[in-house]
Write a protein that holds these residues in place. Structure first.
Motif, PDB file in Angstrom:
ATOM      1  N   LYS A   1      32.600  50.160  34.910  1.00 38.02           N
ATOM      2  CA  LYS A   1      32.320  48.938  35.671  1.00 38.02           C
ATOM      3  C   LYS A   1      33.490  48.673  36.615  1.00 38.02           C
ATOM      4  O   LYS A   1      34.589  48.317  36.184  1.00 38.02           O
TER       5      LYS A   1
ATOM      6  N   SER B   1      35.396  46.400  39.624  1.00 38.97           N
ATOM      7  CA  SER B   1      35.424  44.963  39.933  1.00 38.97           C
ATOM      8  C   SER B   1      34.261  44.613  40.857  1.00 38.97           C
ATOM      9  O   SER B   1      33.887  45.427  41.709  1.00 38.97           O
TER      10      SER B   1
ATOM     11  N   GLY C   1      30.947  43.425  31.655  1.00 34.02           N
ATOM     12  CA  GLY C   1      32.148  43.843  30.931  1.00 34.02           C
ATOM     13  C   GLY C   1      32.064  43.478  29.455  1.00 34.02           C
ATOM     14  O   GLY C   1      32.446  44.260  28.584  1.00 34.02           O
TER      15      GLY C   1
ATOM     16  N   THR D   1      41.967  48.157  33.008  1.00 35.26           N
ATOM     17  CA  THR D   1      43.100  47.745  33.839  1.00 35.26           C
ATOM     18  C   THR D   1      42.758  46.417  34.478  1.00 35.26           C
ATOM     19  O   THR D   1      41.667  46.260  35.046  1.00 35.26           O
TER      20      THR D   1
HETATM   21  P1  NDP Z   1      40.548  40.632  35.833  1.00 31.42           P
HETATM   22  O1  NDP Z   1      41.396  41.008  34.687  1.00 31.42           O
HETATM   23  O2  NDP Z   1      39.920  39.304  35.848  1.00 31.42           O
HETATM   24  O3  NDP Z   1      39.376  41.709  36.047  1.00 31.42           O
HETATM   25  C1  NDP Z   1      39.524  43.117  35.912  1.00 31.42           C
HETATM   26  C2  NDP Z   1      38.178  43.719  35.530  1.00 31.42           C
HETATM   27  O4  NDP Z   1      37.740  43.198  34.262  1.00 31.42           O
HETATM   28  C3  NDP Z   1      37.071  43.363  36.507  1.00 31.42           C
HETATM   29  O5  NDP Z   1      36.196  44.461  36.613  1.00 31.42           O
HETATM   30  C4  NDP Z   1      36.427  42.170  35.829  1.00 31.42           C
HETATM   31  O6  NDP Z   1      35.112  41.911  36.244  1.00 31.42           O
HETATM   32  C5  NDP Z   1      36.447  42.616  34.389  1.00 31.42           C
HETATM   33  N1  NDP Z   1      36.305  41.526  33.439  1.00 31.42           N
HETATM   34  C6  NDP Z   1      36.514  40.197  33.645  1.00 31.42           C
HETATM   35  N2  NDP Z   1      36.288  39.524  32.494  1.00 31.42           N
HETATM   36  C7  NDP Z   1      35.916  40.427  31.564  1.00 31.42           C
HETATM   37  C8  NDP Z   1      35.566  40.341  30.180  1.00 31.42           C
HETATM   38  N3  NDP Z   1      35.569  39.186  29.521  1.00 31.42           N
HETATM   39  N4  NDP Z   1      35.238  41.463  29.525  1.00 31.42           N
HETATM   40  C9  NDP Z   1      35.265  42.661  30.150  1.00 31.42           C
HETATM   41  N5  NDP Z   1      35.581  42.797  31.458  1.00 31.42           N
HETATM   42  C10 NDP Z   1      35.928  41.700  32.156  1.00 31.42           C
HETATM   43  O7  NDP Z   1      41.415  40.811  37.100  1.00 31.42           O
HETATM   44  P2  NDP Z   1      41.034  40.291  38.520  1.00 31.42           P
HETATM   45  O8  NDP Z   1      40.514  41.488  39.191  1.00 31.42           O
HETATM   46  O9  NDP Z   1      40.192  39.079  38.577  1.00 31.42           O
HETATM   47  O10 NDP Z   1      42.456  39.797  38.973  1.00 31.42           O
HETATM   48  C11 NDP Z   1      43.008  38.598  38.417  1.00 31.42           C
HETATM   49  C12 NDP Z   1      44.434  38.794  38.088  1.00 31.42           C
HETATM   50  O11 NDP Z   1      44.593  39.953  37.274  1.00 31.42           O
HETATM   51  C13 NDP Z   1      45.281  39.072  39.289  1.00 31.42           C
HETATM   52  O12 NDP Z   1      45.658  37.910  39.944  1.00 31.42           O
HETATM   53  C14 NDP Z   1      46.431  39.797  38.663  1.00 31.42           C
HETATM   54  O13 NDP Z   1      47.351  38.882  38.137  1.00 31.42           O
HETATM   55  C15 NDP Z   1      45.807  40.576  37.560  1.00 31.42           C
HETATM   56  N6  NDP Z   1      45.547  41.977  37.889  1.00 31.42           N
HETATM   57  C16 NDP Z   1      46.352  42.936  37.372  1.00 31.42           C
HETATM   58  C17 NDP Z   1      46.142  44.252  37.673  1.00 31.42           C
HETATM   59  C18 NDP Z   1      46.973  45.337  37.139  1.00 31.42           C
HETATM   60  O14 NDP Z   1      46.816  46.486  37.557  1.00 31.42           O
HETATM   61  N7  NDP Z   1      47.870  45.072  36.228  1.00 31.42           N
HETATM   62  C19 NDP Z   1      45.058  44.653  38.540  1.00 31.42           C
HETATM   63  C20 NDP Z   1      44.249  43.577  39.018  1.00 31.42           C
HETATM   64  C21 NDP Z   1      44.487  42.310  38.673  1.00 31.42           C
HETATM   65  P3  NDP Z   1      34.811  41.003  37.539  1.00 31.42           P
HETATM   66  O15 NDP Z   1      34.119  41.937  38.442  1.00 31.42           O
HETATM   67  O16 NDP Z   1      33.950  39.895  37.084  1.00 31.42           O
HETATM   68  O17 NDP Z   1      36.114  40.505  38.070  1.00 31.42           O
END
Ligand code: NDP
Length: 510
Positions: free
Chosen positions: A192, A194, A229, A244
């Motif tokens: 899945k 984003s 997710g 991630t």
């Molecule tokens: P998220 O952690 O919210 O999302 C990452 C992925 O997880 C997306 O595909 C998201 O789906 C999915 N997801 C969200 N909720 C769930 C759940 N309950 N169970 C399973 N999967 C889920 O990151 P974001 O992309 O929204 O970014 C938000 C913050 O995360 C950023 O501001 C940053 O701080 C951090 N981040 C860190 C990263 C890293 O590499 N360390 C990378 C990206 C973000 P959906 O499509 O709905 O978002």
């Protein structure tokens, strides 16, 4: 208006029609079972880039069923490393062939500069090639010293069905840090991406099919964390989740996966410090500071967003960092000279701004930027390169991921004080040290609590070297041989040679 290096709008034509993205389930491209779709609007250009099927629980159910069935059938999971490596190499070649198409869509969906998207796709192809090498060389152990009548074998087996959940900041690279290793191991996958960046994962699915990956081995479900997710992390038929993204969602996934005790591997956030000692090569260090914080607009788990500089050189480093920051070309991501593009969403832009305002209200000094910016001719959101000085270790800007082009600068006097600041963090992804003294660098490398330490460099990554974090930055490792191990289960086979074991119960006893 402060003086900044704003890049004018490029001449590149934006497509009239959006990219159509569907789920890939059991080798077939499918609409959602309820027919719903969602759209991704470019954060830089304001146009609809992608129209994607919006997955639900039924779609996840079908994808997991296909992955489970395919794994259990055994043709793929017991195929030879040579055969799997051949497919991975073919995919790498196809990624190279499609580089421009992938980079273009990634730029439009994410707002990142096209030059960085191209480099990301090239790096991803290299990882697929590396994974092909480990597909052929992986092996278990044998124990031939357990006694004359015993032989022990340790077999490495694919863990099974893997859920791969990825974020928006490096969509093609991050899926390529996971999927080729899962495939090298012999696993099947449900992916899945984003909801903000689905297109390039769909193209990767196309390339997997073209290369000859059998139906059901790679499945993709598009949509949102809830419900897609969530279903991927709770389904009993899934053996492992590799994720991630944010630390908050990572923790939610651990809880969700606990119900079926599946393995969870996590790459989460970071608040990565670079420590600058007075004897550092300042030309290189300042260039690395600017690269570290503005690369990918700071929307990067490895962002060098925390600078800890020795008091004696703090003012010089700040002044030179501000001067160099003004020269960073930012603006239209489609212009090849752009180094900083758009911010992923208006909501995220507002979050970045709040961190800067709160720091200023708490006594920090904004030396550069600290404002949103409209780039002439562009409808998306941009944030100025921002340098915040006089930050203290207790401020949220020093402790939390801002995920924007915002540098927080702290100072230190002694190495112990610098190490304390480095380790006084919930995160532990990466850390860097700048000094011409090898003893300083080595002591720092040993004492910094981080998954990666860079000395006199920043953010270099290689397919050969493992990547991951300690503390709340994650668990498990990607890349290198460790990246493969994550997807392998260990089985012990203990074999007796001949009938040498004395009976536990004497059959002749009364
Ligand atoms: P998220 O952690 O919210 O999302 C990452 C992925 O997880 C997306 O595909 C998201 O789906 C999915 N997801 C969200 N909720 C769930 C759940 N309950 N169970 C399973 N999967 C889920 O990151 P974001 O992309 O929204 O970014 C938000 C913050 O995360 C950023 O501001 C940053 O701080 C951090 N981040 C860190 C990263 C890293 O590499 N360390 C990378 C990206 C973000 P959906 O499509 O709905 O978002």
């Amino acid at each position: 208006m402060i003086e900044l290096n704003v890049v004018s709008v490029s001449e590149t034509q934006i497509p009239d029609e959006p990219f159509i993205a569907r789920h890939l389930i059991d080798g077939v491209w499918r609409d959602s079972s309820d027919g719903t779709v969602f759209e991704r609007v470019s954060p830089s250009h304001g146009t609809v880039v992608t129209r994607a099927s919006k997955g639900g629980v039924q779609d996840v159910d079908a994808a997991v069923a296909a992955a489970r069935r395919t794994f259990d059938k055994g043709d793929w999971s017991t195929s030879s490393g040579k055969d799997r490596a051949t497919l991975l190499l073919r995919i790498a070649d196809l990624i190279d062939r499609e580089r421009e198409r992938i980079a273009f869509l990634e730029t439009l969906e994410s707002g990142k500069p096209i030059s960085q998207a191209r480099a990301e796709i090239e790096g991803a192809a290299d990882i697929w090639r590396f994974a092909a090498s480990v597909a052929r060389t992986m092996h278990g152990d044998s124990h031939n010293s357990l006694g004359s009548d015993m032989l022990g074998l340790v077999l490495k087996e694919p863990i099974g069905v893997v859920s791969i959940i990825t974020p928006w900041n490096f969509p093609f690279l991050i899926v390529s840090q996971k999927l080729p290793f899962a495939l090298a191991a012999g696993c099947t996958a449900v992916i899945k991406p984003s909801e903000m960046t689905p297109a390039t994962t769909v193209i990767l699915g196309e390339l997997c099919l073209e290369a000859g990956i059998p139906a059901g081995v790679v499945n993709i479900v598009l949509g949102f964390g809830d419900p897609v997710g969530t279903a991927m992390t709770t389904d009993k038929r899934v053996d492992m989740v590799t994720f991630t993204g944010s630390t908050g969602v990572g923790k939610a996934i651990v809880k969700a996966a606990a119900g079926t005790l599946k393995k969870v591997s996590l790459e989460l956030g970071g608040k990565n410090p670079q420590v600058i000692f007075p004897d550092a090569d300042l030309d290189s260090a300042i260039d690395a500071i600017v690269f570290g914080v503005y690369f990918n607009a700071g929307e990067c788990c490895n962002s060098g967003s925390r600078i800890i500089v020795h008091e004696d050189i703090a003012e010089e480093v700040l002044a030179r960092t501000v001067a160099l920051s003004r020269k960073v070309p930012f603006g239209d991501p489609l212009d090849p000279s752009t180094q900083v593009g758009a911010i992923i969403t208006p909501e995220h832009q507002a979050k970045i701004d709040t961190y800067v305002r709160d720091a200023a209200n708490a006594g920090a000094e904004i030396r550069l930027g600290g404002e949103t910016l409209s780039v002439p001719g562009m409808s998306g959101q941009f944030y100025q390169p921002t340098v915040v000085a006089k930050v203290t270790g207790d401020m949220p800007i020093a402790r939390e991921e801002v995920f924007g082009p915002v540098l927080a600068v702290l100072t230190f006097r002694t190495l112990d004080e610098a190490i304390d600041l480095v380790n006084d963090a919930d995160y532990g992804l990466s850390a860097g040290v700048w000094s011409e003294n090898v003893h300083t660098c080595l002591e720092f490398a040993r004492r910094a609590r981080a998954g990666t330490v860079w000395t006199n460099t920043w953010m270099d990554g290689y397919a050969e070297l493992p990547f991951g974090g300690v503390k709340e930055s994650g668990q498990g490792r990607e890349l290198g041989k460790y990246g493969l191990e994550e997807f392998l289960e260990v089985k012990t086979v203990t074999m007796r040679i001949g009938r040498t074991r004395a009976p536990w119960v004497d059959p002749r006893s009364a």
